[in-house]
Design an enzyme around this catalytic site. Structure first.
Site, short mmCIF file in Angstrom:
data_model
loop_
_atom_site.label_atom_id
_atom_site.label_comp_id
_atom_site.label_asym_id
_atom_site.label_seq_id
_atom_site.Cartn_x
_atom_site.Cartn_y
_atom_site.Cartn_z
N LYS A 111 -9.82 6.15 -9.97
CA LYS A 111 -9.25 7.07 -10.95
C LYS A 111 -9.73 6.74 -12.36
O LYS A 111 -9.99 5.59 -12.67
CB LYS A 111 -7.72 6.92 -10.98
CG LYS A 111 -7.05 7.11 -9.66
CD LYS A 111 -5.60 6.67 -9.79
CE LYS A 111 -4.92 6.64 -8.44
NZ LYS A 111 -3.63 5.96 -8.49
N SER B 101 2.71 7.88 -11.41
CA SER B 101 2.24 7.61 -12.76
C SER B 101 1.75 8.91 -13.42
O SER B 101 1.94 9.11 -14.62
CB SER B 101 1.13 6.57 -12.72
OG SER B 101 1.64 5.36 -12.22
N HIS C 174 7.27 0.71 -9.03
CA HIS C 174 6.49 -0.52 -8.82
C HIS C 174 7.40 -1.75 -8.98
O HIS C 174 7.35 -2.68 -8.20
CB HIS C 174 5.36 -0.64 -9.87
CG HIS C 174 4.26 0.37 -9.75
ND1 HIS C 174 3.89 1.20 -10.77
CD2 HIS C 174 3.42 0.66 -8.72
CE1 HIS C 174 2.88 1.96 -10.39
NE2 HIS C 174 2.58 1.67 -9.15
N ARG D 218 6.03 5.61 -0.52
CA ARG D 218 7.08 6.48 -1.05
C ARG D 218 7.49 7.54 -0.05
O ARG D 218 8.65 7.71 0.26
CB ARG D 218 6.61 7.16 -2.34
CG ARG D 218 6.44 6.22 -3.51
CD ARG D 218 5.68 6.86 -4.62
NE ARG D 218 4.30 7.13 -4.23
CZ ARG D 218 3.41 7.75 -4.96
NH1 ARG D 218 3.76 8.20 -6.15
NH2 ARG D 218 2.18 7.93 -4.54
N1 COA Z 1 7.14 3.82 -6.71
C1 COA Z 1 6.71 4.89 -7.37
N2 COA Z 1 5.43 5.22 -7.48
C2 COA Z 1 4.52 4.42 -6.91
C3 COA Z 1 4.90 3.28 -6.20
C4 COA Z 1 6.27 2.99 -6.11
N3 COA Z 1 6.71 1.94 -5.45
N4 COA Z 1 3.81 2.70 -5.71
C5 COA Z 1 2.76 3.45 -6.10
N5 COA Z 1 3.20 4.48 -6.82
C6 COA Z 1 2.36 5.54 -7.37
C7 COA Z 1 1.68 5.20 -8.64
O1 COA Z 1 2.46 5.56 -9.75
C8 COA Z 1 0.38 5.97 -8.54
O2 COA Z 1 0.55 7.30 -8.97
P1 COA Z 1 -0.70 8.24 -9.40
O3 COA Z 1 -1.47 8.52 -8.14
O4 COA Z 1 -0.04 9.43 -9.98
O5 COA Z 1 -1.52 7.46 -10.39
C9 COA Z 1 0.10 5.97 -7.05
O6 COA Z 1 1.34 5.76 -6.44
C10 COA Z 1 -0.81 4.85 -6.60
O7 COA Z 1 -0.92 3.86 -7.59
P2 COA Z 1 -0.95 2.30 -7.43
O8 COA Z 1 0.19 1.79 -6.64
O9 COA Z 1 -1.07 1.74 -8.80
O10 COA Z 1 -2.15 2.00 -6.52
P3 COA Z 1 -3.57 2.62 -6.44
O11 COA Z 1 -3.57 3.48 -5.24
O12 COA Z 1 -3.99 3.21 -7.71
O13 COA Z 1 -4.40 1.27 -6.18
C11 COA Z 1 -6.07 -0.13 -5.25
C12 COA Z 1 -5.43 1.24 -5.31
C13 COA Z 1 -6.40 -0.66 -6.62
C14 COA Z 1 -5.13 -1.10 -4.56
C15 COA Z 1 -7.33 0.05 -4.38
O14 COA Z 1 -8.11 1.09 -4.91
C16 COA Z 1 -8.19 -1.20 -4.31
O15 COA Z 1 -7.88 -2.11 -3.58
N6 COA Z 1 -9.29 -1.24 -5.09
C17 COA Z 1 -10.21 -2.36 -5.12
C18 COA Z 1 -11.54 -2.01 -4.44
C19 COA Z 1 -11.42 -2.13 -2.96
O16 COA Z 1 -11.24 -3.19 -2.39
N7 COA Z 1 -11.57 -0.98 -2.31
C20 COA Z 1 -11.47 -0.88 -0.88
C21 COA Z 1 -10.06 -0.67 -0.47
S1 COA Z 1 -10.01 -0.30 1.25
#
Ligand code: COA
Length: 167
Positions: free
Chosen positions: A42, A129, A18, A91
Site C-alpha cells: 500500500k 485504517s 490493533h 476481523r
Molecule cells: N482491528 C481493526 N482493524 C484492523 C485490525 C484489527 N485488529 N487488524 C488489521 N486491521 C486493519 C488495518 O487497519 C488495515 O486497514 P486498511 O486495509 O484500511 O489499511 C488492514 O486491516 C490491514 O492492516 P495491517 O494489520 O496493518 O496489516 P497489513 O495487511 O497492512 O500488513 C504485512 C501486511 C506487512 C504483514 C505483509 O504485507 C508483510 O508481511 N509484508 C512483508 C513482505 C512479505 O514478507 N511479504 C510476503 C507475505 S506472504
C-alpha cells in the site's frame, strides 16, 4: 526457551483494533514484537518513521511489548528475531482469504514459523485504517477508534496537506 511472537502490519495508522490484539496477544507470549513494515504494497499516509514513532509512543509502557521496523520478507525478519510465531488479527470473514494466503506463503517459506490468529474484539471488527483516514479527512471525530496521539497526528497531517494545497 523464550517464546517470541511478531505482530506485523503497516499500522497506517495504529487503531484500537490493533491495540486490542496487542493487549491480548502479549499475554500468550514471553515477548511480542510489534513490527512496522517499511515497504508495504500500500501507499501509506504516514511514512515509515512517523508510523514507528507513533507506535513507540503509544506502546511505551506496555509490558512485554517491543516496537521495531522491518524491511523485506517477514519470514527473514522473524528468523533474525528468533520468533516462532506470527500473530495476526481477523476481523471478519472477508479478512480470511488474504490472511490464509499470507499464512500459507509464509509457511512455505519457513515451515517452522506458525501463524496464530486472534479474533478482533467485536467492538472493533468494523474498523479499518482507511475508514479512519476518511473520517478525519472530512472533519469527523475518531476518538473512539484510535488513541488520542493518533487522532492528533492525523489532524495535523491533514491540516498540513490542506495548507500546501492552498498555496
Ligand atoms: N482491528 C481493526 N482493524 C484492523 C485490525 C484489527 N485488529 N487488524 C488489521 N486491521 C486493519 C488495518 O487497519 C488495515 O486497514 P486498511 O486495509 O484500511 O489499511 C488492514 O486491516 C490491514 O492492516 P495491517 O494489520 O496493518 O496489516 P497489513 O495487511 O497492512 O500488513 C504485512 C501486511 C506487512 C504483514 C505483509 O504485507 C508483510 O508481511 N509484508 C512483508 C513482505 C512479505 O514478507 N511479504 C510476503 C507475505 S506472504
Amino acid at each position: 526457551m523464550e517464546r517470541i511472537a511478531i505482530y506485523p502490519g503497516s499500522f497506517d495508522p495504529l487503531t484500537y483494533g490493533h491495540l486490542n490484539i496487542i493487549e491480548r496477544g502479549r499475554l500468550l507470549f514471553d515477548k511480542l514484537i510489534v513490527a512496522v513494515a517499511h515497504n508495504t504494497a500500500k501507499k501509506t499516509f504516514f511514512d515509515f518513521e512517523e508510523r514507528l514513532q507513533i507506535l513507540r509512543e503509544v506502546l511505551k509502557d506496555i509490558d512485554k511489548v517491543e516496537v521495531d521496523g522491518f524491511e523485506g520478507l517477514l519470514v527473514e525478519y522473524a528468523e533474525k528475531k528468533k520468533a516462532s510465531v506470527i500473530l495476526r488479527g481477523i476481523r471478519t470473514v472477508s479478512d480470511f482469504e488474504y490472511e490464509f494466503q499470507m499464512a500459507l506463503a509464509n509457511k512455505m517459506l519457513n515451515p517452522s514459523l506458525e501463524t496464530v490468529f486472534m479474533m478482533t474484539d467485536a467492538r472493533y471488527s468494523y474498523l479499518s485504517s482507511t475508514l479512519i483516514k476518511e473520517i478525519v479527512r472530512f472533519g469527523g471525530s475518531v476518538s473512539s477508534m484510535v488513541p488520542p496521539l493518533v487522532e492528533e497526528k492525523l489532524k495535523e497531517k491533514f491540516r498540513k496537506i490542506l495548507q500546501e494545497d492552498n498555496r
